[in-house]
Scaffold this motif. Structure first.
Motif, PDB file in Angstrom:
ATOM      1  N   PHE A   1       2.555  -5.201   7.742  1.00 17.68           N
ATOM      2  CA  PHE A   1       1.209  -5.411   8.280  1.00 17.68           C
ATOM      3  C   PHE A   1       0.705  -6.774   7.814  1.00 17.68           C
ATOM      4  CE2 PHE A   1       0.040  -4.150   4.045  1.00 17.68           C
ATOM      5  CZ  PHE A   1      -1.222  -4.687   3.810  1.00 17.68           C
ATOM      6  N   ARG A   2      -0.224  -7.317   8.570  1.00 14.74           N
ATOM      7  CA  ARG A   2      -0.797  -8.616   8.214  1.00 14.74           C
ATOM      8  C   ARG A   2      -2.298  -8.531   7.939  1.00 14.74           C
ATOM      9  NH1 ARG A   2       2.581 -12.903   8.734  1.00 14.74           N
ATOM     10  NH2 ARG A   2       4.519 -12.543   9.887  1.00 14.74           N
ATOM     11  N   ASP A   3      -3.014  -7.691   8.675  1.00 15.66           N
ATOM     12  CA  ASP A   3      -4.472  -7.651   8.533  1.00 15.66           C
ATOM     13  C   ASP A   3      -4.982  -6.261   8.150  1.00 15.66           C
ATOM     14  OD1 ASP A   3      -4.894 -10.417   9.351  1.00 15.66           O
ATOM     15  OD2 ASP A   3      -4.290  -9.747  11.343  1.00 15.66           O
ATOM     16  N   ASP A   4      -4.709  -5.271   8.983  1.00 13.65           N
ATOM     17  CA  ASP A   4      -5.242  -3.918   8.780  1.00 13.65           C
ATOM     18  C   ASP A   4      -4.071  -2.939   8.710  1.00 13.65           C
ATOM     19  OD1 ASP A   4      -6.324  -1.331   9.075  1.00 13.65           O
ATOM     20  OD2 ASP A   4      -8.013  -2.083  10.251  1.00 13.65           O
TER      21      ASP A   4
ATOM     22  N   ARG B   1       2.829  -5.897   2.948  1.00 11.08           N
ATOM     23  CA  ARG B   1       2.076  -7.048   3.462  1.00 11.08           C
ATOM     24  C   ARG B   1       3.029  -8.184   3.828  1.00 11.08           C
ATOM     25  NH1 ARG B   1      -3.320  -8.067   3.002  1.00 11.08           N
ATOM     26  NH2 ARG B   1      -3.510  -6.434   1.414  1.00 11.08           N
ATOM     27  N   GLN B   2       2.880  -8.721   5.015  1.00 12.32           N
ATOM     28  CA  GLN B   2       3.727  -9.802   5.496  1.00 12.32           C
ATOM     29  C   GLN B   2       3.034 -11.150   5.324  1.00 12.32           C
ATOM     30  OE1 GLN B   2       4.606  -8.510   9.583  1.00 12.32           O
ATOM     31  NE2 GLN B   2       6.625  -7.836   8.889  1.00 12.32           N
ATOM     32  N   GLY B   3       3.856 -12.194   5.260  1.00 13.87           N
ATOM     33  CA  GLY B   3       3.315 -13.543   5.206  1.00 13.87           C
ATOM     34  C   GLY B   3       2.938 -14.014   3.823  1.00 13.87           C
TER      35      GLY B   3
ATOM     36  N   ALA C   1      -4.552   0.121  11.163  1.00 13.76           N
ATOM     37  CA  ALA C   1      -4.452  -0.203  12.590  1.00 13.76           C
ATOM     38  C   ALA C   1      -3.034  -0.583  12.978  1.00 13.76           C
ATOM     39  CB  ALA C   1      -5.413  -1.338  12.938  1.00 13.76           C
ATOM     40  N   GLU C   2      -2.280  -1.152  12.038  1.00  7.20           N
ATOM     41  CA  GLU C   2      -0.916  -1.595  12.315  1.00  7.20           C
ATOM     42  C   GLU C   2       0.131  -0.568  11.892  1.00  7.20           C
ATOM     43  OE1 GLU C   2      -0.347  -5.823  11.030  1.00  7.20           O
ATOM     44  OE2 GLU C   2      -2.512  -5.747  10.659  1.00  7.20           O
ATOM     45  N   ARG C   3      -0.313   0.632  11.570  1.00 10.55           N
ATOM     46  CA  ARG C   3       0.578   1.697  11.093  1.00 10.55           C
ATOM     47  C   ARG C   3       1.678   1.995  12.095  1.00 10.55           C
ATOM     48  NH1 ARG C   3       3.730   4.842   8.884  1.00 10.55           N
ATOM     49  NH2 ARG C   3       3.269   6.955   8.185  1.00 10.55           N
ATOM     50  N   MET C   4       2.897   2.116  11.599  1.00  6.89           N
ATOM     51  CA  MET C   4       4.048   2.502  12.414  1.00  6.89           C
ATOM     52  C   MET C   4       4.838   3.571  11.675  1.00  6.89           C
ATOM     53  SD  MET C   4       5.588  -1.038  13.994  1.00  6.89           S
ATOM     54  CE  MET C   4       5.799  -1.801  12.384  1.00  6.89           C
TER      55      MET C   4
ATOM     56  N   ILE D   1       0.841  -1.202   0.000  1.00  4.83           N
ATOM     57  CA  ILE D   1       0.000   0.000   0.000  1.00  4.83           C
ATOM     58  C   ILE D   1       0.875   1.251   0.000  1.00  4.83           C
ATOM     59  CG2 ILE D   1      -1.831   1.279   1.201  1.00  4.83           C
ATOM     60  CD1 ILE D   1      -2.753  -1.448   0.292  1.00  4.83           C
ATOM     61  N   ILE D   2       0.521   2.220  -0.854  1.00  5.80           N
ATOM     62  CA  ILE D   2       1.141   3.551  -0.831  1.00  5.80           C
ATOM     63  C   ILE D   2       0.228   4.449  -0.008  1.00  5.80           C
ATOM     64  CG2 ILE D   2       1.903   5.522  -2.209  1.00  5.80           C
ATOM     65  CD1 ILE D   2       2.290   3.598  -4.566  1.00  5.80           C
ATOM     66  N   LEU D   3       0.647   4.802   1.195  1.00  6.92           N
ATOM     67  CA  LEU D   3      -0.223   5.514   2.120  1.00  6.92           C
ATOM     68  C   LEU D   3      -0.626   6.882   1.587  1.00  6.92           C
ATOM     69  CD1 LEU D   3       1.399   4.739   5.595  1.00  6.92           C
ATOM     70  CD2 LEU D   3      -0.337   3.451   4.354  1.00  6.92           C
ATOM     71  N   LEU D   4      -1.798   7.332   2.015  1.00  4.63           N
ATOM     72  CA  LEU D   4      -2.300   8.640   1.613  1.00  4.63           C
ATOM     73  C   LEU D   4      -1.288   9.733   1.956  1.00  4.63           C
ATOM     74  CD1 LEU D   4      -6.063   8.416   2.693  1.00  4.63           C
ATOM     75  CD2 LEU D   4      -5.161   8.505   0.355  1.00  4.63           C
ATOM     76  N   GLY D   5      -1.097  10.651   1.048  1.00  2.00           N
ATOM     77  CA  GLY D   5      -0.154  11.749   1.233  1.00  2.00           C
ATOM     78  C   GLY D   5       1.224  11.470   0.681  1.00  2.00           C
ATOM     79  N   THR D   6       1.499  10.204   0.373  1.00  2.89           N
ATOM     80  CA  THR D   6       2.839   9.831  -0.085  1.00  2.89           C
ATOM     81  C   THR D   6       3.172  10.443  -1.436  1.00  2.89           C
ATOM     82  OG1 THR D   6       2.802   7.758   1.160  1.00  2.89           O
ATOM     83  CG2 THR D   6       4.325   7.889  -0.702  1.00  2.89           C
ATOM     84  N   ILE D   7       2.233  10.411  -2.373  1.00  5.39           N
ATOM     85  CA  ILE D   7       2.513  10.908  -3.720  1.00  5.39           C
ATOM     86  C   ILE D   7       2.827  12.401  -3.698  1.00  5.39           C
ATOM     87  CG2 ILE D   7       1.552  11.274  -6.023  1.00  5.39           C
ATOM     88  CD1 ILE D   7       2.314   8.370  -5.390  1.00  5.39           C
ATOM     89  N   ASP D   8       2.059  13.179  -2.975  1.00  3.62           N
ATOM     90  CA  ASP D   8       2.344  14.618  -2.888  1.00  3.62           C
ATOM     91  C   ASP D   8       3.702  14.866  -2.250  1.00  3.62           C
ATOM     92  OD1 ASP D   8       0.028  15.433  -4.139  1.00  3.62           O
ATOM     93  OD2 ASP D   8      -1.085  15.778  -2.286  1.00  3.62           O
ATOM     94  N   ASN D   9       4.009  14.106  -1.216  1.00  5.29           N
ATOM     95  CA  ASN D   9       5.301  14.260  -0.545  1.00  5.29           C
ATOM     96  C   ASN D   9       6.444  13.914  -1.490  1.00  5.29           C
ATOM     97  OD1 ASN D   9       7.228  14.630   1.494  1.00  5.29           O
ATOM     98  ND2 ASN D   9       6.938  12.568   2.314  1.00  5.29           N
ATOM     99  N   LEU D  10       6.293  12.808  -2.221  1.00  5.06           N
ATOM    100  CA  LEU D  10       7.317  12.398  -3.177  1.00  5.06           C
ATOM    101  C   LEU D  10       7.515  13.455  -4.256  1.00  5.06           C
ATOM    102  CD1 LEU D  10       9.228  10.302  -4.481  1.00  5.06           C
ATOM    103  CD2 LEU D  10       7.203   9.279  -5.549  1.00  5.06           C
ATOM    104  N   LEU D  11       6.430  13.968  -4.803  1.00  4.18           N
ATOM    105  CA  LEU D  11       6.530  14.976  -5.860  1.00  4.18           C
ATOM    106  C   LEU D  11       7.207  16.249  -5.370  1.00  4.18           C
ATOM    107  CD1 LEU D  11       3.067  14.601  -7.638  1.00  4.18           C
ATOM    108  CD2 LEU D  11       5.303  13.926  -8.521  1.00  4.18           C
TER     109      LEU D  11
END
Length: 338
Positions: A128-131, A218-220, A134-137, A100-110
């Motif tokens: 992350f494995r499920d959510d 995604r892990q696993g 929720a598992e954001r670090m 997943i490319i988290l929201l805000g990443t594209i603007d930051n990259l540009l």
């Protein structure tokens, strides 16, 4: 009329993961609105699921995407290479269909690539494995970005994560200007992506690290290959071939892999009971590849051979050593921005 070259191509190779691809596109699509300078390309490796219908639905909703479907499954490496060859952007980002490319990443990259010229951009990640929300670090030190001009420092910061396709963006325009092997030479290595990353490290000028973990990995999901063969024989081959004349860079990546990555991966395999990565083959292959490096015997071998509780403790001790070396070898690693 001359067609303007896109600033960035995001290329997604996919196979039989319509559910995961749908989640990725649902997060990515709104970030691409009003960004015609970004090309989105999806290479479908003849998926037998609903991938074509999924892509058509997003196109009907306004997502601008070039979609190519292979007539048969050509293998993951060949699909990666086809993405690289089809990409028209100055920068090339091969991205896993289940990450997943988290929201805000594209603007930051540009904001970075419109103001500076970089050989490699490393977007750090969390697992992350499920959510994925929720598992954001985030980065534990609160770092935002570092600009690095020293190739050895880049190798120490990125190390084995050069192999993680979703975390690496390369300057394809720059790559076209320097000597490098055609990526198709490295088909069936499971590491073909290194063919367009390592030459940029070899001829390094300036790179960027995005520290705020904008990628959820995604892990696993890994499996179907021998961890010993790919990250022993084939990794060694790729490093030597693509970093000729710079054994110091080869050593930096190899030493970290033995000190930190192999113990972590093997500990996870043993703890989870995951047999897909064929750990039973690993010890013989790894010993033949790395047996002359004391780090194999000190950090990796005990995690393979000791009883699991002791192996886990040994691994944890190695993590502390690795963190201490990181602080010594990478000056100003703690700064928010450089």
């Amino acid at each position: 009329m001359v067609e303007t070259r896109p600033l960035l191509t995001i290329a997604i190779p996919t196979y039989n993961r319509s559910k995961e691809l749908g989640l990725l596109l649902s997060v990515l699509a709104p970030q691409l609105t009003n960004h015609p300078e970004i090309e989105l390309y999806i290479s479908d490796n003849a998926s037998p699921d609903g991938t074509p219908a999924l892509v058509q639905r997003f196109q009907a909703e306004g997502l601008v995407v070039r979609y190519h479907r292979h007539s048969e499954n050509i293998g993951s490496d060949a699909n990666f290479v086809s993405c690289y060859q089809a990409a028209r952007g100055k920068y090339f980002w091969l991205f896993g269909d289940d990450d997943i490319i988290l929201l805000g990443t594209i603007d930051n990259l540009l904001s970075h690539i419109t103001r500076g010229d970089f050989d490699i951009i490393y977007a750090t990640s969390y697992g992350f494995r499920d959510d994925y929300l929720a598992e954001r670090m985030g980065d534990p030190l609160g770092r935002r970005f570092h600009t690095i001009t020293n190739a050895r420092r880049v190798a120490r910061v990125i190390n084995i994560m050069f192999t993680f396709i979703s975390g690496i963006i390369v300057n394809k325009e720059r790559l076209d200007e320097i000597p490098h092997e055609d990526p198709s030479v490295f088909l069936k290595t499971n590491l073909v992506q290194l063919s367009w990353v390592l030459p940029l490290l070899l001829h390094h000028r300036q790179s960027l690290v995005m520290w705020d973990r904008p990628i959820a990995g995604r892990q696993g999901a890994a499996g179907g290959y021998s961890v010993g063969s790919v990250f022993g024989e084939k990794l060694t081959y790729m490093l030597v071939q693509c970093l000729q004349g710079r054994p110091d860079l080869v050593r930096i990546i190899t030493n970290f892999t033995l000190r930190r990555w192999f113990p972590s991966t093997i500990d996870d395999i043993r703890s989870s009971g995951n047999q897909n990565l064929r750990l039973e083959e690993a010890e013989t292959i790894l010993r033949s590849c790395y047996g002359n490096n004391f780090r194999y015997w000190l950090f990796t071998w005990p995690v393979i051979k000791l009883p699991l509780p002791l192996a886990h403790l040994w691994f944890k001790g190695g993590v502390l050593v690795s963190k201490a070396l990181y602080m010594v070898l990478i000056p100003n690693f703690w700064k928010k921005e450089i």
